[in-house]
Design a protein around this motif. Structure first.
Motif: not given
Length: 333
Positions: A132, A134, A146, A148-149
């Motif tokens: 993620a 942040q 946050s 997501r990746t």
């Protein structure tokens, strides 16, 4: 603790005097991960000051307004990868650099790199443990989102228009494209093996990614969000940056700790070819460039130095000692 280090290891005054360019000015900052410190290099004075911190800083970044320096890293006692909990920290310093941060914020998991939005109000920190990015509001000093990746996000950069963030995902061979306003991933680009960091052409039409396991620089078409080509560089490329005119990309090749590379590869991104190679020091890692594009600054992990490259002559014109294991690097006018 704040200490002044010795004079430059090498200052090639004759080269600078012979050049039509002015001598470098401004300030360079390095995150000294092995020394638990941050170094501040005053280029005009040729002096280096090092401040001890209680994290192992991996990355530093001057905010676009030039007022703050952000640093991220792990608690040295928490283990390298963390455990998904608040093992890392974001330190926020007012500039000029003081002995202590103005404030600090916990970062869940394993923070890698930090950037801000164009207004310098919001910080984005890559968190490898939680896959993620942040998000932190610097005015309220709060964690706000946050994003997501892909797997194990590391280096990230803001697009020139300020609308997107590209993030290199080291463990799934991709680059995530994040929408800054929407706070979400909008695309994921397959790029090659073990991408570490990204960069942009000044016009934003092309992005770059270091493919550390392919020993290559990837070229990304940002309109199509596809990899358009690769250029072979040195061993284990890490950071890269384009000059303000977009004609050169300087790629730092770190190699391994046992067999460090000491080269910076200079790439013509339009032709997709190598222009030159410059030896800067063992473990070439971080890259920053002066605002006028005349000088390139490279952190060398294994020699604990910052090398200054004349971007026109492709020669090192100065080298300065900094703290142990310099990784991230940032420049301020």
């Amino acid at each position: 603790m704040r200490t002044l280090l010795s004079a430059p290891l090498l200052l090639a005054c004759s080269l600078l005097a012979a050049s039509a360019q002015a001598a470098p000015s401004g300030t360079v900052f390095t995150a000294n991960e092995r020394g638990n410190s941050i170094s501040q290099l005053d280029l005009a004075a040729g002096s280096v000051a090092t401040v001890a911190v209680d994290i192992a800083p991996h990355n530093v970044q001057v905010t676009p307004d030039g007022k703050r320096l952000l640093a991220v890293g792990m608690n040295p006692h928490a283990g390298h990868h963390g455990d998904g909990q608040a093992a890392g920290e974001l330190l926020v310093f007012e500039l000029p650099l003081g002995a202590r941060p103005t404030f600090r914020l916990p970062v869940a998991g394993h923070p890698g790199h930090v950037i801000t939005d164009a207004a310098s109000n919001t910080a984005f920190v890559s968190d490898a443990s939680n896959n993620a990015v942040q998000v932190y509001d610097l005015a309220s000093r709060r964690h706000t989102a946050s994003i997501r990746t892909g797997a194990y996000p590391h280096g990230l950069r803001l697009s020139p228009d300020g609308k997107s963030i590209y993030v290199a995902n080291m463990q799934d061979n991709s680059v995530s494209v994040l929408d800054v306003a929407a706070r979400r991933e909008v695309a994921r680009i397959a790029v090659g093996k073990a991408p570490v960091q990204v960069g942009f052409a000044p016009d934003g039409k092309q992005a770059y990614v270091s493919l550390s396991a392919d020993n290559a620089l990837g070229l990304i078409d940002t309109a199509r969000r596809t990899l358009s080509g690769t250029v072979k560089v040195g061993r284990t490329p890490i950071q890269m940056m384009a000059t303000p005119d977009g004609r050169q990309v300087f790629v730092a090749n770190q190699g391994s700790r046992q067999q460090p590379d000491d080269r910076v590869t200079v790439v013509d991104p339009r032709a997709g070819s190598v222009i030159a190679e410059v030896s800067t020091g063992p473990g070439a890692h971080g890259v920053a460039i002066s605002s006028d594009g005349q000088y390139v600054f490279v952190s060398n992990i294994e020699s604990a130095t910052v090398a200054v490259i004349d971007s026109a002559q492709h020669k090192v014109v100065a080298s300065y000692p900094v703290g142990a294991g310099p990784n991230g690097i940032s420049y301020r006018d």
